[in-house]
Motif scaffolding. Structure first.
Motif, PDB file in Angstrom:
ATOM      1  N   THR A   1      -1.668   3.369   2.296  1.00 42.42           N
ATOM      2  CA  THR A   1      -0.261   3.731   2.447  1.00 42.42           C
ATOM      3  C   THR A   1       0.600   2.512   2.131  1.00 42.42           C
ATOM      4  O   THR A   1       0.089   1.419   1.945  1.00 42.42           O
ATOM      5  N   HIS A   2       1.920   2.714   2.073  1.00 45.45           N
ATOM      6  CA  HIS A   2       2.850   1.623   1.778  1.00 45.45           C
ATOM      7  C   HIS A   2       4.013   1.699   2.765  1.00 45.45           C
ATOM      8  O   HIS A   2       4.516   2.784   3.051  1.00 45.45           O
TER       9      HIS A   2
ATOM     10  N   ASN B   1       1.329  -2.994   1.169  1.00 46.81           N
ATOM     11  CA  ASN B   1       0.346  -1.913   1.165  1.00 46.81           C
ATOM     12  C   ASN B   1      -0.557  -2.082   2.383  1.00 46.81           C
ATOM     13  O   ASN B   1      -0.887  -3.213   2.769  1.00 46.81           O
TER      14      ASN B   1
ATOM     15  N   GLU C   1      -4.757   2.482   6.525  1.00 50.27           N
ATOM     16  CA  GLU C   1      -4.467   3.086   7.823  1.00 50.27           C
ATOM     17  C   GLU C   1      -5.743   3.641   8.448  1.00 50.27           C
ATOM     18  O   GLU C   1      -6.444   4.439   7.835  1.00 50.27           O
TER      19      GLU C   1
END
Length: 155
Positions: free
Chosen positions: A10-11, A99, A102
């Motif tokens: 994710t970002h 970035n 997760e």
């Protein structure tokens, strides 16, 4: 030996953080960070923070002296919209866009979080060692059935 832990990439855009911090290392982190959480729960220091973006509590790892075997800073705080009025004894940080991988820690606290960190340490992630986070929503604090999101900064 390297294992493949389950995670999503994710970002995050940059954000502002306010909280309190301690310096520790993984040699003493279980006691240091455990006692710091007890202090947070007792003192509820985030109640005095203005401009919170939500009710989530963030455990922030940063200022690494190297990899996860070296000393680092740990902070408990929250995201805020502005840092005009920081309570005495607290720090503010601008967390840059990055970035993240997760991970989800689920189960009994604190074992589920510790076990997830062990998986992260044993993984082959290309970590940046800039800012890593545990994100606690109000339901994360259920001692028997916690759900904690852990974000590891990656290249």
């Amino acid at each position: 030996m390297s294992s493949q832990a389950n995670y999503l990439l994710t970002h995050f855009s940059d954000f502002l953080f306010v909280g309190k911090s301690i310096r520790t290392s993984n040699e003493t982190a279980e006691t240091d960070i455990g006692n710091f959480w007890i202090q947070y729960i007792k003192e509820k220091w985030l109640n005095s923070v203005e401009y919170k973006t939500d009710e989530k509590v963030i455990g922030l790892y940063y200022n690494y002296e190297g990899d996860f075997t070296k000393p680092y800073t740990f902070a408990i705080g929250c995201k805020v919209d502005r840092i005009d009025n920081i309570p005495e004894g607290m720090i503010s940080l601008n967390i840059p866009a990055s970035n993240y991988a997760e991970f989800i820690a689920k189960g009994k606290m604190p074992e589920c979080v510790i076990d997830t960190w062990v998986d992260i340490w044993n993984s082959d992630l290309d970590r940046t060692y800039t800012f890593d986070m545990e994100v606690y929503s109000p339901q994360s604090f259920n001692p028997e059935n916690a759900h904690v999101e852990i974000f590891i900064s990656v290249k």
